[in-house]
Design an enzyme around this catalytic site. Sequence first.
Site, PDB file in Angstrom:
ATOM      1  N   GLY A 276      33.520  39.423  35.581  1.00 46.66           N
ATOM      2  CA  GLY A 276      31.985  39.719  34.506  1.00 46.66           C
ATOM      3  C   GLY A 276      32.515  39.082  33.609  1.00 46.66           C
ATOM      4  N   PRO A 319      38.825  38.111  36.629  1.00 47.27           N
ATOM      5  CG  PRO A 319      39.592  36.092  35.585  1.00 47.27           C
ATOM      6  CD  PRO A 319      40.342  37.352  35.722  1.00 47.27           C
ATOM      7  NE  ARG A 321      29.529  35.213  34.853  1.00 48.46           N
ATOM      8  CZ  ARG A 321      28.670  34.719  36.290  1.00 48.46           C
ATOM      9  NH1 ARG A 321      27.476  33.726  36.068  1.00 48.46           N
ATOM     10  NH2 ARG A 321      27.917  36.018  36.779  1.00 48.46           N
ATOM     11  NE  ARG A 358      24.721  31.898  38.609  1.00 47.78           N
ATOM     12  CZ  ARG A 358      24.228  31.877  37.135  1.00 47.78           C
ATOM     13  NH1 ARG A 358      24.020  30.843  36.653  1.00 47.78           N
ATOM     14  NH2 ARG A 358      24.249  32.734  36.920  1.00 47.78           N
ATOM     15  CB  CYS A 389       9.363  21.556  50.257  1.00 51.84           C
ATOM     16  SG  CYS A 389       7.216  20.684  50.446  1.00 51.84           S
ATOM     17  CE1 TYR A 419      29.705  34.434  41.540  1.00 49.77           C
ATOM     18  CE2 TYR A 419      30.133  33.993  39.310  1.00 49.77           C
ATOM     19  CZ  TYR A 419      30.205  34.695  40.419  1.00 49.77           C
ATOM     20  OH  TYR A 419      31.586  35.754  40.490  1.00 49.77           O
TER      21      TYR A 419
HETATM   22  N1  LLP Z   1      35.710  41.272  40.276  1.00 54.15           N
HETATM   23  C1  LLP Z   1      34.254  42.077  41.234  1.00 54.15           C
HETATM   24  C2  LLP Z   1      35.089  43.249  41.862  1.00 54.15           C
HETATM   25  C3  LLP Z   1      33.192  41.214  41.447  1.00 54.15           C
HETATM   26  O1  LLP Z   1      31.590  42.045  42.170  1.00 54.15           O
HETATM   27  C4  LLP Z   1      32.831  39.982  40.602  1.00 54.15           C
HETATM   28  C5  LLP Z   1      31.804  39.341  40.750  1.00 54.15           C
HETATM   29  C6  LLP Z   1      34.101  39.297  39.829  1.00 54.15           C
HETATM   30  C7  LLP Z   1      35.648  40.000  39.636  1.00 54.15           C
HETATM   31  C8  LLP Z   1      32.855  38.392  39.423  1.00 54.15           C
HETATM   32  O2  LLP Z   1      32.685  38.235  38.503  1.00 54.15           O
HETATM   33  P1  LLP Z   1      32.996  37.007  37.583  1.00 54.15           P
HETATM   34  O3  LLP Z   1      34.178  37.663  36.175  1.00 54.15           O
HETATM   35  O4  LLP Z   1      32.602  36.058  38.508  1.00 54.15           O
HETATM   36  O5  LLP Z   1      31.769  37.095  36.208  1.00 54.15           O
HETATM   37  N2  LLP Z   1      26.042  35.311  41.644  1.00 54.15           N
HETATM   38  C9  LLP Z   1      26.305  35.556  40.444  1.00 54.15           C
HETATM   39  C10 LLP Z   1      26.806  36.644  40.263  1.00 54.15           C
HETATM   40  C11 LLP Z   1      27.648  37.390  40.713  1.00 54.15           C
HETATM   41  C12 LLP Z   1      29.110  38.305  40.982  1.00 54.15           C
HETATM   42  C13 LLP Z   1      29.290  39.542  41.732  1.00 54.15           C
HETATM   43  N3  LLP Z   1      30.724  40.140  41.496  1.00 54.15           N
HETATM   44  C14 LLP Z   1      25.702  34.862  39.858  1.00 54.15           C
HETATM   45  O6  LLP Z   1      26.096  33.438  40.079  1.00 54.15           O
HETATM   46  O7  LLP Z   1      25.649  35.364  38.151  1.00 54.15           O
END
Ligand code: LLP
Length: 461
Positions: A276, A319, A321, A358, A389, A419
């Site tokens: 996150g 991580p 993103r 997004r 469209c 994403y």
């Molecule tokens: N670990 C778990 C258990 C998760 O559910 C997630 C993301 C991550 C790690 C990785 O999170 P990151 O570091 O990438 O923020 N589609 C959405 C994001 C959904 C994330 C779901 N879980 C977007 O485009 O922002």
Amino acid sequence: MRAHEAGALHADLGHGGPSWLRTPDDVNALVPHLWPRTVVRGRDGVLTVGGVSVRELAERFGTPAYILDEADFRARCREFRDAFKGADVFYAGKAFLCKAVARMVAEEGLSLDVCTGGELSVALAAGFPADRIGLHGNNKSIAELTRAVDAGVGRIILDSFDEIDRLTAIARQRNARPNVLIRVTVGVEAHTHEYIATAHEDQKFGFSLAGGAAAEAVARVLEEGVLELRGLHSHIGSQIFDTSGFEVSARRVLGLHAEIRDRYGVQLPELDLGGGFGIAYTTQDDPSPPADLAAGMAKIVQEECAAKDLAVPHLSVEPGRAIAGPAVFTLYEVGTVKDVDGIRSYVSVDGGMSDNIRTALYDASYSATVASRASAAGPTLARVVGKHCEAGDVVVKDEFLPADVAPGDLLAVPGTGAYCRSMASNYNHVPRPPVVAVADGQARVVVRRETEDDLLALDVG
Ligand code: LLP
């Protein structure tokens, strides 16, 4: 004259741009922290990445295309690995996964999170070491769990009582003892968009801590004695910029660690605080470097463990993103430019919500620049839209582009590594773009462009 040539701009912002968007001094300038690290604008005005010009990339691979700066991606992997020394860093493959990326992640010494059988297949097909894979998901099927057990994945993160029963039965049947973590919902709401906050109580993931489900899940796994309970897991949301949310979640999860020790006389050896970590999509975002996050999280965990007289568990983070997001930009070609007088210019590109959902889905903000040339024109307030469209088919809500932006220009949108390809669709039967990895003057396709034949191949009518 374009509707928003400089001068009228500040007055117009009330209609169009957000208040933070300022007229740039130079429409050709690149804000460094928004771009993959090898991207520069050459003397001829053309952007290069990994030493390759975007004009060449567009000619060879077509547009739209996701361009992956391999050196940048690998450097971010290493920065997390080094910052979290002594802990495990699981790259969250949901952000973006293909075989080449799985190999880069393995080579840089990270572990890998997958959350479906599909992601697991990609990882295994890439030869990713199974014992460094973690399997997530709130509704893993019997087939997915069986495949994970047979492949020998390093850990399975349990998310429901049904899954505990399923995995226990599979493990008994296969005479296996898979490592498991229990995903705990800690009641922390990360400061982020509602749809991507995952640890407040009213949602589908994990076992509630406050409601007692998490303690009951621990009891169930220990009583059965079939699964190897390694620890607890918590993921509090996405696009998080400081460690305060992790502080609350670590305190609560470690509280359960202490309860387990007191009740069963065992201390679980692992703690996973999820992913996150936020990235910069616009100049407004100011993400913390991995080293600061790591130091902050280590301190929190150590202090909580000392307070509860617990041995510090082995930490892991996930991580996605923060590794993939900034390493990629999308390269489009401008097709039409429409001035909507008194409001803004609509710059249409040859992709849109099918390659980046997004903006429409989360109201996400992005930036853009004309990539194929420098311009001497002043700025104009523009909205970058796609070819679908649908009126909501917006890629970049507000950006200052040079007032002479025109059909045939290449436009680059940074921060699209996470994403975007992984959530791409075929809306309007638009084939999904390729992913082109660039490093040291060489470009190679790592995910090929989908073709209309690919789409027709599914149509059996
Ligand atoms: N670990 C778990 C258990 C998760 O559910 C997630 C993301 C991550 C790690 C990785 O999170 P990151 O570091 O990438 O923020 N589609 C959405 C994001 C959904 C994330 C779901 N879980 C977007 O485009 O922002």
